[in-house]
Structures are given as C-alpha cells and as structure tokens.
Design a protein around this motif. Structure first.
Motif, PDB file in Angstrom:
ATOM      1  N   PHE A 274       0.832  -1.204   0.000  1.00  0.00           N
ATOM      2  CA  PHE A 274       0.000   0.000   0.000  1.00  0.00           C
ATOM      3  C   PHE A 274       0.873   1.264   0.000  1.00  0.00           C
ATOM      4  N   ASP A 275       1.882   1.293   0.877  1.00  0.00           N
ATOM      5  CA  ASP A 275       2.771   2.454   0.963  1.00  0.00           C
ATOM      6  C   ASP A 275       3.470   2.717  -0.370  1.00  0.00           C
ATOM      7  N   LEU A 276       3.960   1.655  -1.007  1.00  0.00           N
ATOM      8  CA  LEU A 276       4.628   1.810  -2.300  1.00  0.00           C
ATOM      9  C   LEU A 276       3.655   2.295  -3.371  1.00  0.00           C
ATOM     10  N   ALA A 277       2.447   1.749  -3.375  1.00  0.00           N
ATOM     11  CA  ALA A 277       1.448   2.157  -4.370  1.00  0.00           C
ATOM     12  C   ALA A 277       1.107   3.634  -4.218  1.00  0.00           C
ATOM     13  N   ILE A 278       0.970   4.102  -2.985  1.00  0.00           N
ATOM     14  CA  ILE A 278       0.701   5.526  -2.744  1.00  0.00           C
ATOM     15  C   ILE A 278       1.900   6.358  -3.194  1.00  0.00           C
ATOM     16  N   GLU A 279       3.108   5.895  -2.861  1.00  0.00           N
ATOM     17  CA  GLU A 279       4.327   6.634  -3.205  1.00  0.00           C
ATOM     18  C   GLU A 279       4.483   6.822  -4.714  1.00  0.00           C
ATOM     19  N   CYS A 280       4.155   5.775  -5.479  1.00  0.00           N
ATOM     20  CA  CYS A 280       4.333   5.905  -6.934  1.00  0.00           C
ATOM     21  C   CYS A 280       3.050   6.328  -7.642  1.00  0.00           C
ATOM     22  N   GLY A 281       1.979   6.551  -6.882  1.00  0.00           N
ATOM     23  CA  GLY A 281       0.736   7.049  -7.468  1.00  0.00           C
ATOM     24  C   GLY A 281      -0.072   6.008  -8.205  1.00  0.00           C
ATOM     25  N   ASN A 282       0.135   4.735  -7.897  1.00  0.00           N
ATOM     26  CA  ASN A 282      -0.612   3.656  -8.539  1.00  0.00           C
ATOM     27  C   ASN A 282      -1.910   3.435  -7.754  1.00  0.00           C
ATOM     28  N   LEU A 283      -2.959   4.149  -8.152  1.00  0.00           N
ATOM     29  CA  LEU A 283      -4.223   4.121  -7.405  1.00  0.00           C
ATOM     30  C   LEU A 283      -4.930   2.784  -7.498  1.00  0.00           C
ATOM     31  N   ASP A 284      -4.770   2.056  -8.600  1.00  0.00           N
ATOM     32  CA  ASP A 284      -5.428   0.751  -8.722  1.00  0.00           C
ATOM     33  C   ASP A 284      -4.906  -0.222  -7.668  1.00  0.00           C
ATOM     34  N   VAL A 285      -3.580  -0.309  -7.551  1.00  0.00           N
ATOM     35  CA  VAL A 285      -2.981  -1.189  -6.547  1.00  0.00           C
ATOM     36  C   VAL A 285      -3.291  -0.686  -5.146  1.00  0.00           C
ATOM     37  N   ALA A 286      -3.245   0.633  -4.953  1.00  0.00           N
ATOM     38  CA  ALA A 286      -3.542   1.206  -3.631  1.00  0.00           C
ATOM     39  C   ALA A 286      -4.980   0.891  -3.218  1.00  0.00           C
ATOM     40  N   LEU A 287      -5.927   0.999  -4.155  1.00  0.00           N
ATOM     41  CA  LEU A 287      -7.330   0.707  -3.849  1.00  0.00           C
ATOM     42  C   LEU A 287      -7.519  -0.771  -3.518  1.00  0.00           C
ATOM     43  N   GLU A 288      -6.917  -1.625  -4.321  1.00  0.00           N
ATOM     44  CA  GLU A 288      -7.009  -3.080  -4.080  1.00  0.00           C
ATOM     45  C   GLU A 288      -6.432  -3.437  -2.707  1.00  0.00           C
ATOM     46  N   THR A 289      -5.292  -2.845  -2.378  1.00  0.00           N
ATOM     47  CA  THR A 289      -4.638  -3.135  -1.096  1.00  0.00           C
ATOM     48  C   THR A 289      -5.406  -2.515   0.070  1.00  0.00           C
TER      49      THR A 289
END
Length: 150
Positions: free
Chosen positions: A93-108
C-alpha cells in the motif's frame, strides 16, 4: 553504484569476469576461479540502463527478494518496480501511494480496510484528480470531497 559481490577469506586481484565466474590471482600470483551469483548486480545494471525487459526477466526467474532490494529500488526512485517484489499488504500500500498507482492502492486498501489507509488513498486520489477513486474510499468525509469539486 558499488557493493560486495561475495566475501572471501583472502584478498584476490580480479583479472576477468565471465558470466558467473570471476578469474583472479591470489596474493601468491596463482590463478583462481571463483563462482558467484550475478543476479543482484545484473538487476541493478538493468535498472540503471532502464532495461525493463531484463529487469522483468530477472524478477520472474530469480529469487531476488527481500527488504534490501525493495529499499534499493525506493532509494533509487523506482517504487513502481518495487511493487513487483512486495507481498506484505502494508508495504505494498505504501509503495502504491508513493508511486501514485491508485489501482494497486485501492485493491490493497480493501484488503487492509483501516481508516488511515482510506484517508491516504482519498488524499492521493484527490491530488491526481481521480474523483472515482475518492468516492471508492469508504469512510472518506463527503464534505472534503464536495468542497474539492467546487
């Protein structure tokens, strides 16, 4: 970049490297051959050369995992590549937020399901102008969403 490829008991003087074999001379000037795993330096070299095909091949075919490679990727500014290595939901989740990957962040965030994750996701989505993702962030205060629209 520089680093340790392998640790030896006695110093040697490198003469040539071929694949997984290092040819060298010991202190007595006798030729020696040392076998080593080149995966980490090959990965780092591919990263520095932006050779994404080679990086993905190494990721898929090796056991190049661990916190050190994730930290290295973050330090060098490649959190999106670090996502390929991470299984831990919080780190992912932290990495997804850091790189702006909202799809992975939402899934996580759905898997973690904690208010602070939804808040961070909603804030990142607002920064990117992704109102659909903001509305998916459950528990996000509607007042902030509607004030961002006006």
């Amino acid at each position: 970049d520089r680093g340790v490829i392998c640790t030896l008991d006695n110093p040697v003087y490198l003469t040539c490297v071929e694949g997984k074999t290092a040819h060298c001379l010991d202190r007595s000037a006798r030729p020696r051959t040392i076998m080593f795993d080149p995966t980490e330096y090959r990965f780092k070299l591919a990263l520095l050369r932006n050779n994404y095909d080679e990086m993905l091949h190494i990721i898929r075919t090796s056991t190049l995992l661990g916190q050190s490679i994730i930290a290295y990727l973050q330090q060098k500014g490649f959190p999106e590549i670090a996502l390929h290595f991470v299984q831990d939901k919080n780190t992912r989740f932290d990495l997804a937020i850091e790189c702006g990957n909202l799809d992975v962040a939402l899934e996580t965030a759905r898997a973690i399901d904690r208010p602070e994750c939804w808040e961070r996701l909603a804030q990142q989505a607002l920064k990117q102008g992704n109102h659909h993702c903001v509305s998916s962030a459950k528990g996000f205060p509607g007042g902030l969403f509607s004030s961002a629209d006006s």
